[in-house]
Design a protein around this motif. Structure first.
Motif, PDB file in Angstrom:
ATOM      1  N   VAL A 442       0.856  -1.184   0.000  1.00 48.95           N
ATOM      2  CA  VAL A 442       0.000   0.000   0.000  1.00 48.95           C
ATOM      3  C   VAL A 442       0.894   1.235   0.000  1.00 48.95           C
ATOM      4  CG1 VAL A 442      -1.719   1.335   1.285  1.00 48.95           C
ATOM      5  CG2 VAL A 442      -1.896  -1.165   1.190  1.00 48.95           C
ATOM      6  N   VAL A 443       0.661   2.121  -0.965  1.00 42.49           N
ATOM      7  CA  VAL A 443       1.507   3.300  -1.125  1.00 42.49           C
ATOM      8  C   VAL A 443       0.655   4.560  -1.072  1.00 42.49           C
ATOM      9  CG1 VAL A 443       3.262   2.087  -2.464  1.00 42.49           C
ATOM     10  CG2 VAL A 443       1.361   3.201  -3.646  1.00 42.49           C
ATOM     11  N   GLU A 444       1.288   5.661  -0.667  1.00 40.62           N
ATOM     12  CA  GLU A 444       0.612   6.951  -0.655  1.00 40.62           C
ATOM     13  C   GLU A 444       0.787   7.637  -2.005  1.00 40.62           C
ATOM     14  OE1 GLU A 444       1.113  10.417   2.477  1.00 40.62           O
ATOM     15  OE2 GLU A 444       2.433  10.762   0.743  1.00 40.62           O
ATOM     16  N   LEU A 445      -0.321   8.100  -2.574  1.00 41.70           N
ATOM     17  CA  LEU A 445      -0.266   8.800  -3.859  1.00 41.70           C
ATOM     18  C   LEU A 445      -0.773  10.222  -3.705  1.00 41.70           C
ATOM     19  CD1 LEU A 445      -1.801   6.356  -6.517  1.00 41.70           C
ATOM     20  CD2 LEU A 445       0.571   6.550  -5.788  1.00 41.70           C
ATOM     21  N   LEU A 446      -0.140  11.131  -4.429  1.00 43.85           N
ATOM     22  CA  LEU A 446      -0.718  12.440  -4.677  1.00 43.85           C
ATOM     23  C   LEU A 446      -1.395  12.329  -6.041  1.00 43.85           C
ATOM     24  CD1 LEU A 446      -1.284  15.411  -4.259  1.00 43.85           C
ATOM     25  CD2 LEU A 446       1.045  15.918  -5.051  1.00 43.85           C
ATOM     26  N   VAL A 447      -2.705  12.435  -6.086  1.00 46.84           N
ATOM     27  CA  VAL A 447      -3.458  12.245  -7.328  1.00 46.84           C
ATOM     28  C   VAL A 447      -3.300  13.499  -8.184  1.00 46.84           C
ATOM     29  CG1 VAL A 447      -5.677  11.638  -8.341  1.00 46.84           C
ATOM     30  CG2 VAL A 447      -5.088  10.814  -6.050  1.00 46.84           C
ATOM     31  N   SER A 459      -4.386   9.014 -12.179  1.00 40.33           N
ATOM     32  CA  SER A 459      -2.972   8.694 -11.993  1.00 40.33           C
ATOM     33  C   SER A 459      -2.379   9.612 -10.937  1.00 40.33           C
ATOM     34  CB  SER A 459      -2.194   8.816 -13.306  1.00 40.33           C
ATOM     35  OG  SER A 459      -2.252  10.134 -13.797  1.00 40.33           O
ATOM     36  N   GLY A 460      -1.395   9.097 -10.239  1.00 41.89           N
ATOM     37  CA  GLY A 460      -0.699   9.865  -9.217  1.00 41.89           C
ATOM     38  C   GLY A 460       0.684   9.313  -9.016  1.00 41.89           C
ATOM     39  N   ARG A 461       1.442   9.983  -8.178  1.00 43.78           N
ATOM     40  CA  ARG A 461       2.817   9.546  -7.933  1.00 43.78           C
ATOM     41  C   ARG A 461       3.051   9.256  -6.456  1.00 43.78           C
ATOM     42  NH1 ARG A 461       6.172   9.662 -12.266  1.00 43.78           N
ATOM     43  NH2 ARG A 461       5.387  10.835 -14.063  1.00 43.78           N
ATOM     44  N   THR A 462       3.899   8.265  -6.227  1.00 41.15           N
ATOM     45  CA  THR A 462       4.299   7.933  -4.873  1.00 41.15           C
ATOM     46  C   THR A 462       5.318   8.958  -4.382  1.00 41.15           C
ATOM     47  OG1 THR A 462       6.179   6.573  -5.567  1.00 41.15           O
ATOM     48  CG2 THR A 462       4.031   5.481  -5.444  1.00 41.15           C
ATOM     49  N   ARG A 463       5.690   8.867  -3.124  1.00 36.94           N
ATOM     50  CA  ARG A 463       6.725   9.747  -2.591  1.00 36.94           C
ATOM     51  C   ARG A 463       8.036   9.561  -3.351  1.00 36.94           C
ATOM     52  NH1 ARG A 463       6.399  12.019   2.586  1.00 36.94           N
ATOM     53  NH2 ARG A 463       8.622  11.594   2.929  1.00 36.94           N
ATOM     54  N   THR A 464       8.271   8.362  -3.855  1.00 40.12           N
ATOM     55  CA  THR A 464       9.496   8.086  -4.598  1.00 40.12           C
ATOM     56  C   THR A 464       9.356   8.382  -6.085  1.00 40.12           C
ATOM     57  OG1 THR A 464       8.849   5.752  -4.787  1.00 40.12           O
ATOM     58  CG2 THR A 464      10.315   6.346  -2.963  1.00 40.12           C
ATOM     59  N   VAL A 481      -4.191   9.803  -1.483  1.00 39.75           N
ATOM     60  CA  VAL A 481      -4.927   8.561  -1.261  1.00 39.75           C
ATOM     61  C   VAL A 481      -3.926   7.433  -1.037  1.00 39.75           C
ATOM     62  CG1 VAL A 481      -6.846   9.328  -2.715  1.00 39.75           C
ATOM     63  CG2 VAL A 481      -5.022   7.948  -3.711  1.00 39.75           C
ATOM     64  N   HIS A 482      -4.435   6.366  -0.468  1.00 42.43           N
ATOM     65  CA  HIS A 482      -3.615   5.168  -0.311  1.00 42.43           C
ATOM     66  C   HIS A 482      -4.129   4.101  -1.274  1.00 42.43           C
ATOM     67  CE1 HIS A 482      -2.552   7.289   3.366  1.00 42.43           C
ATOM     68  NE2 HIS A 482      -1.439   6.580   3.344  1.00 42.43           N
ATOM     69  N   VAL A 483      -3.206   3.521  -2.016  1.00 44.92           N
ATOM     70  CA  VAL A 483      -3.540   2.565  -3.072  1.00 44.92           C
ATOM     71  C   VAL A 483      -2.712   1.296  -2.897  1.00 44.92           C
ATOM     72  CG1 VAL A 483      -3.340   2.164  -5.563  1.00 44.92           C
ATOM     73  CG2 VAL A 483      -4.237   4.341  -4.734  1.00 44.92           C
ATOM     74  N   HIS A 494      -0.084  -0.242 -11.426  1.00 43.30           N
ATOM     75  CA  HIS A 494      -1.544  -0.167 -11.358  1.00 43.30           C
ATOM     76  C   HIS A 494      -1.985  -0.610  -9.970  1.00 43.30           C
ATOM     77  CE1 HIS A 494      -2.201   0.442 -15.736  1.00 43.30           C
ATOM     78  NE2 HIS A 494      -1.041  -0.168 -15.802  1.00 43.30           N
ATOM     79  N   GLY A 495      -3.053   0.020  -9.484  1.00 47.98           N
ATOM     80  CA  GLY A 495      -3.486  -0.301  -8.139  1.00 47.98           C
ATOM     81  C   GLY A 495      -4.969  -0.095  -7.933  1.00 47.98           C
ATOM     82  N   GLU A 496      -5.412  -0.364  -6.705  1.00 40.88           N
ATOM     83  CA  GLU A 496      -6.787  -0.137  -6.327  1.00 40.88           C
ATOM     84  C   GLU A 496      -6.805   0.646  -5.031  1.00 40.88           C
ATOM     85  OE1 GLU A 496      -8.295  -4.086  -6.078  1.00 40.88           O
ATOM     86  OE2 GLU A 496      -7.327  -4.517  -4.153  1.00 40.88           O
TER      87      GLU A 496
END
Length: 503
Positions: A442-447, A459-464, A481-483, A494-496
């Motif tokens: 589970v990763v944190e995304l900025l959408v 689509s969004g990006r992780t901290r990395t 969001v967390h995906v 790809h995630g949910e």
């Protein structure tokens, strides 16, 4: 500095009389010897930028188009150019057919970037013929090259305006001359300019923003034209950077990227205070903005204090772009990178020890003059050892005016292409392995918005910095969001969405 042109009250007739242009120029060719003498000139910070009274509202009812080539610094410069034009009353054009002003903000890093600009300028000739009132301009890094300016003067006389990287703040004055003059207006400063604060910026969107912290570069890598086109290193004052970031936080921006040709050298030109890049990040991490990134770093200036600050985490994300350029100490010496393979690998070891989940990315040049097969294989082994999440890879492109351009190049082009493919194959395998390791996590995304290929997918990006696609409501754009990652590919994930959602 000299700006050609004299004003006339009859704009329409002046524009139509530009069939044959005269020009005068203030321009000096790039010189390694002269450029390395720089550094003693005082750089002044100016806070009083304003549009001249006679140019206020001159663009009302007219439209502009800025085409940008190159790096994030160029993108940010275009935001400033657009901000200045809008303060003058201009509105953005949807395309070139409805534009009254078209500016090409150019890149000089590689030859193919310049070729694209010249191709576009050629296409503009008929448009300029059909619309003599169109103002066509070239700015950015290409304008700082003597050979480029001479080529435009000789072969692209339908261009109205040329200016460089140091005098963007002069745009209203230069545009006035272009509008009212029979002459081509050329103003290129070989000496880097002062620091101009408080220039308007038209930022794209309200989620992410770029913040310049410094300008120029003093490293003089033998292959690079940037020290000539961007000038010496000049750092913005800490209070000015901090104030800008605080204002962006107040406006609701979620992520900023600090920009500089070599951000690690920030503050080294200050004479009245001891304050470096690590100090700046330590202050910025206390501001209520969720994510802070930076680009680009030079390994030579990446010190232990910076690593210590980055390890504090918080809003300082775990993505570090650390260009290596080559894995061979011999090639690095010819490049004048001023570090060895061993020094670079030790730096990577320190970063990984302090920031275990750091994602490292890099730039690599293949086919540098004289590169042997053994030296190239050293690059492959370094890439394997470091395990980059991704890499920007290029075939060496000679730039006129740099020392490498006159080095003997005995590497056949076909060999360079083969080496690039081998490097890309290796990096693609490593990138896929890195992404596969995230499946189920589970990763944190900025959408950031809709997917470019499917409007029903966000689509969004992780901290990395990894790109993730997922199905979700458009109200989530601009939110965290967390995906859970369900599928991993070489370049994307790809995630949910899961139940936990952050603001």
């Amino acid at each position: 500095m000299t700006t050609s042109g004299s004003s006339t009250p009859d704009l329409k007739s002046a524009q139509k009389s530009k069939s044959k242009k005269d020009y005068s120029i203030y321009f000096q060719p790039p010189s390694l010897k002269e450029a390395k003498k720089r550094g003693k000139e005082e750089v002044t910070v100016h806070y009083n930028f304003s549009i001249p009274e006679d140019m206020e509202g001159i663009g009302r009812g007219k439209r502009y188009l800025v085409r940008t080539y190159g790096c994030q610094m160029n993108e940010h410069d275009s935001e400033t150019i657009s901000g200045i034009l809008e303060q003058m009353g201009y509105a953005p054009a949807k395309d070139e057919t409805e534009a009254d002003i078209i500016l090409f903000n150019t890149c000089a890093i590689r030859e193919n970037a310049e070729d694209k600009v010249f191709g576009e300028l050629g296409h503009m000739k008929r448009m300029k013929y059909n619309n003599p009132n169109l103002i066509l301009g070239v700015c950015g890094c290409m304008s700082q090259e003597e050979s480029v300016v001479n080529k435009i003067l000789k072969s692209y006389q339908h261009v109205d305006l040329i200016f460089g990287t140091h005098n963007i703040h002069r745009l209203p004055h230069l545009l006035r001359d272009a509008l009212f003059s029979k002459e081509m207006v050329v103003e290129v400063w070989s000496k880097e300019g002062d620091i101009i604060e408080n220039m308007p910026k038209l930022r794209e969107g309200s989620i992410k923003a770029w913040v310049n912290i410094m300008y120029g570069c003093d490293k003089f890598c033998t292959y690079c034209i940037v020290p000539y086109t961007r000038g010496k290193e000049r750092s913005r004052r800490p209070d000015d950077v901090i104030a800008e970031v605080r204002e962006l936080a107040r406006q609701g921006f979620k992520e900023i990227t600090l920009l500089g040709q070599n951000v690690n050298a920030y503050g080294k030109d200050f004479e009245d205070i001891t304050y470096g890049f690590g100090d700046l990040l330590d202050d910025l991490r206390k501001i209520d903005i969720p994510r802070i990134r930076f680009t680009t770093s030079h390994p030579r200036d990446f010190d232990d204090h910076l690593i210590e600050v980055l390890a504090k985490g918080g809003n300082l994300v775990e993505q570090i772009h650390l260009p290596v350029q080559s894995g061979s100490t011999e090639v690095l010496k010819k490049m004048a990178r001023k570090y060895s393979r061993e020094h670079y690998l030790e730096l990577v070891r320190k970063i990984k020890a302090a920031i275990p989940h750091a994602a490292l990315t890099t730039d690599i040049i293949v086919g540098f003059p004289g590169e042997t097969e053994e030296q190239f294989e050293e690059t492959l082994s370094l890439v394997e050892e470091v395990g980059y999440d991704s890499a920007y890879t290029f075939i060496y492109s000679p730039r006129e005016g740099t020392p490498a351009a006159v080095m003997e190049d005995n590497v056949p082009h076909e060999v360079k292409k083969q080496r690039l493919q081998r490097l890309m194959d290796l990096q693609n395998r490593i990138s896929l392995e890195k992404n596969l390791a995230l499946q189920g996590e589970v990763v944190e995304l900025l959408v950031e918005g809709e997917s470019k290929t499917n409007p029903d997918v966000l689509s969004g990006r992780t901290r990395t910095g990894k790109l993730v696609h997922f199905a979700g409501d458009k109200s989530l754009i601009g939110q965290f969001v967390h995906v859970r990652i369900t599928e991993a590919k070489t370049w994307t994930l790809h995630g949910e969405i899961v139940t936990k959602v952050g603001v």
